[in-house]
Design an enzyme around this catalytic site. Structure first.
Site, mmCIF file in Angstrom:
data_model
loop_
_atom_site.group_PDB
_atom_site.id
_atom_site.type_symbol
_atom_site.label_atom_id
_atom_site.label_comp_id
_atom_site.label_asym_id
_atom_site.label_seq_id
_atom_site.Cartn_x
_atom_site.Cartn_y
_atom_site.Cartn_z
ATOM 1 N N LYS A 105 -7.403 -21.430 33.320
ATOM 2 C CA LYS A 105 -6.243 -21.595 34.201
ATOM 3 C C LYS A 105 -5.572 -20.251 34.457
ATOM 4 O O LYS A 105 -5.185 -19.947 35.590
ATOM 5 C CB LYS A 105 -5.258 -22.572 33.575
ATOM 6 C CG LYS A 105 -4.031 -22.852 34.427
ATOM 7 C CD LYS A 105 -3.110 -23.827 33.708
ATOM 8 C CE LYS A 105 -2.615 -23.237 32.397
ATOM 9 N NZ LYS A 105 -1.753 -24.166 31.633
ATOM 10 N N HIS A 163 14.067 2.455 31.429
ATOM 11 C CA HIS A 163 14.463 2.418 32.837
ATOM 12 C C HIS A 163 13.450 3.170 33.690
ATOM 13 O O HIS A 163 12.963 4.225 33.292
ATOM 14 C CB HIS A 163 15.842 3.073 32.976
ATOM 15 C CG HIS A 163 16.341 3.080 34.384
ATOM 16 N ND1 HIS A 163 16.824 1.956 35.004
ATOM 17 C CD2 HIS A 163 16.417 4.097 35.284
ATOM 18 C CE1 HIS A 163 17.180 2.267 36.234
ATOM 19 N NE2 HIS A 163 16.941 3.547 36.433
ATOM 20 N N ALA A 175 5.832 -20.696 27.729
ATOM 21 C CA ALA A 175 5.778 -20.092 29.060
ATOM 22 C C ALA A 175 5.141 -21.052 30.045
ATOM 23 O O ALA A 175 4.332 -21.915 29.680
ATOM 24 C CB ALA A 175 4.988 -18.783 29.026
ATOM 25 N N CYS A 220 -8.137 -25.185 25.261
ATOM 26 C CA CYS A 220 -7.623 -23.869 25.651
ATOM 27 C C CYS A 220 -8.701 -23.001 26.285
ATOM 28 O O CYS A 220 -8.505 -22.427 27.341
ATOM 29 C CB CYS A 220 -7.015 -23.171 24.438
ATOM 30 S SG CYS A 220 -6.359 -21.531 24.822
ATOM 31 N N THR A 249 -1.360 -23.921 21.994
ATOM 32 C CA THR A 249 -2.471 -23.322 21.264
ATOM 33 C C THR A 249 -2.032 -22.521 20.040
ATOM 34 O O THR A 249 -2.582 -22.707 18.941
ATOM 35 C CB THR A 249 -3.307 -22.441 22.212
ATOM 36 O OG1 THR A 249 -3.938 -23.277 23.180
ATOM 37 C CG2 THR A 249 -4.373 -21.666 21.458
#
Length: 454
Positions: free
Chosen positions: A50, A442, A345, A42, A315
């Site tokens: 990354k 919003h 993700a 990681c 991880t």
């Protein structure tokens, strides 16, 4: 030289570091064995560097959209060498920090590669050839995984993901082999940094295991960015001269693709090489070490966490497994990791994140009539003025009988940040009515999750 410890941890990656420091905090005498830099995949050659490359590559899109917001920008040039060097410098800094964290926690770092000499013994061979014999009441295997190269002629000419962080510069064109998150993320990074990318995918879609509609939205965005994705294509051989970076990838259909580099993102496997597990009697199942819910192997006193078990190779899962092990064994706080609800993700461009069941999984569990799918697809406000870029996708998978939200998925900017919060609600059993009762913020993309009509 022989030393005895309460716990010996093999591997100073995410899971091993978490377990070692937590065990030491309970008073255990702990040694952690590592032949590489401290931090694991990681920190050293995975998530962290990354993600920094993702940030760097995203500036291409930001600069392209700047004019629509009134910014006049002259000629733009990117120096990949600077980005790559800066990323390596940050990795070096983190490596040093993690060494300091071990010292502060009272964990002894033993430099070298460890191998079992018996069920309680570890032989550590340092880079200078010195050998040290350790004995531990308990041993935790946390050595992680390594990239797997396909068995094709010339595979050694290609790069794996580890190699990408050691490059001094980038070629003008690359072939990326694979359809998983590593392949897609690097394809987007490379394209964002100006590299021409051809991605070879063996199957008919990207990101197997993720929501199919969401993976399709990622594909749309990648292709719109100029990535040439070729489905039903597999490499048969790689030829070329490594020095000048002039390669040819020949596909199984006989097509020849010229490029300056090849990334083989074809999966990862547990790193069992050299552990001498047979000396301890540790069982192997395929390429992995099987464990029970308490991280125990088949040998009493020997445990395993993280990617080496090949359950959920993320991880945060490895970290929680390591801490749960230490809490249970040394902290008198027995607990088990819940692997049933883990958010994930893909830091592609556009970004994908999800938690809970995909639409396909929900149909398999509840039947098509047993679920309702709520979705929103739109261009985000951040792209309203440039009027470019991929559309956002948000999905809620809801069980009809109870109204409970079974899954939430998103493709778009900040998807991971948004899904992280949705994971809390879904983990608590939130229903669609609970989402509807939540007041929207919003204007935001995330408000669509609480304003979707029934």
């Amino acid at each position: 030289m022989s030393d005895t410890f309460d716990l010996i941890v093999l591997g100073a990656g995410s899971g091993g570091l978490a377990a070692a420091k937590r065990a030491a905090s309970y008073g255990a005498r702990v040694a952690i064995v590592e032949g590489d830099r401290v931090g694991g995949t990681c920190v050293i050659r995975g998530c962290v560097p990354k993600k920094l490359l993702v940030y760097g590559s995203a500036y291409r899109h930001l600069l392209a959209d700047a004019a629509s917001y009134g910014w006049s920008i002259g000629e733009v040039r990117h120096d990949a060498a600077t980005l790559l060097a800066n990323v390596r410098a940050e990795v070096d800094r983190l490596n040093t920090l993690h060494i300091g964290f071990l010292e502060k926690a009272g964990v002894e770092l033993v430099r070298g590669w460890g191998r079992f000499s018996g069920p309680n013994g570890i032989t550590v061979t340092a880079s200078d050839g010195n050998v040290r014999e350790l004995r531990g009441e308990r041993i935790l295997i946390a050595v992680g995984g390594r990239p797997h190269r396909p068995e094709i002629p010339g595979a050694d000419l290609g790069w794996v993901s580890d190699d990408m962080f050691e490059l001094e510069t980038l070629p003008q064109s690359m072939v990326v082999v694979g359809a998983g998150f590593i392949a897609c993320e690097f394809a987007c990074i490379l394209r964002g940094l100006g590299v021409q990318v051809t991605q070879l995918v063996r199957g008919d879609h990207l990101l197997r295991g993720f929501d199919r509609e969401a993976s399709g939205a990622v594909r749309e965005g990648m292709e719109a960015a100029g990535i040439d994705i070729r489905f039903a294509h597999s490499p048969a051989a790689i030829t070329g001269d490594c020095a000048p970076g002039d390669f040819t990838v020949t596909t199984q259909s006989g097509e020849a693709i010229s490029c300056g580099g090849v990334l083989l993102a074809t999966g990862r496997r547990p790193f069992l090489q050299g552990l001498n597990l047979e000396a301890a009697g540790v069982a192997i199942e395929g390429h992995r070490i099987p464990v029970d819910a308490d991280q125990r192997t088949n040998v009493p006193g020997i445990y395993a966490v993280g990617d080496v078990t090949d359950r959920i190779c993320l991880t945060p899962v490895a970290v929680d497994e390591g801490r749960a092990f230490a809490d249970t064994i040394y902290g008198n706080k027995p607990r088990r990791v819940d692997h049933s609800l883990v958010a994930s993700a893909v830091f592609s461009q556009p970004e994908l994140a999800g938690v809970g069941l995909t639409e396909e999984q929900a149909i398999e569990r509840c039947g098509r009539e047993g679920i309702r799918v709520h979705r929103a697809r739109f261009r985000p406000m951040s792209q309203a003025l440039p009027a470019t870029g991929p559309r956002v996708l948000l999905k809620l998978i809801v069980e009809r009988s109870s109204g409970r939200v079974l899954g939430a998925h998103m493709v778009g900017e900040h998807a991971a940040e948004i899904i992280q919060m949705a994971a809390v609600a879904i983990g608590m059993g939130a229903t669609k009515a609970d989402f509807d009762r939540t007041m929207a913020l919003h204007p935001s993309v995330a408000e669509e999750f609480v304003t979707m009509p029934d």
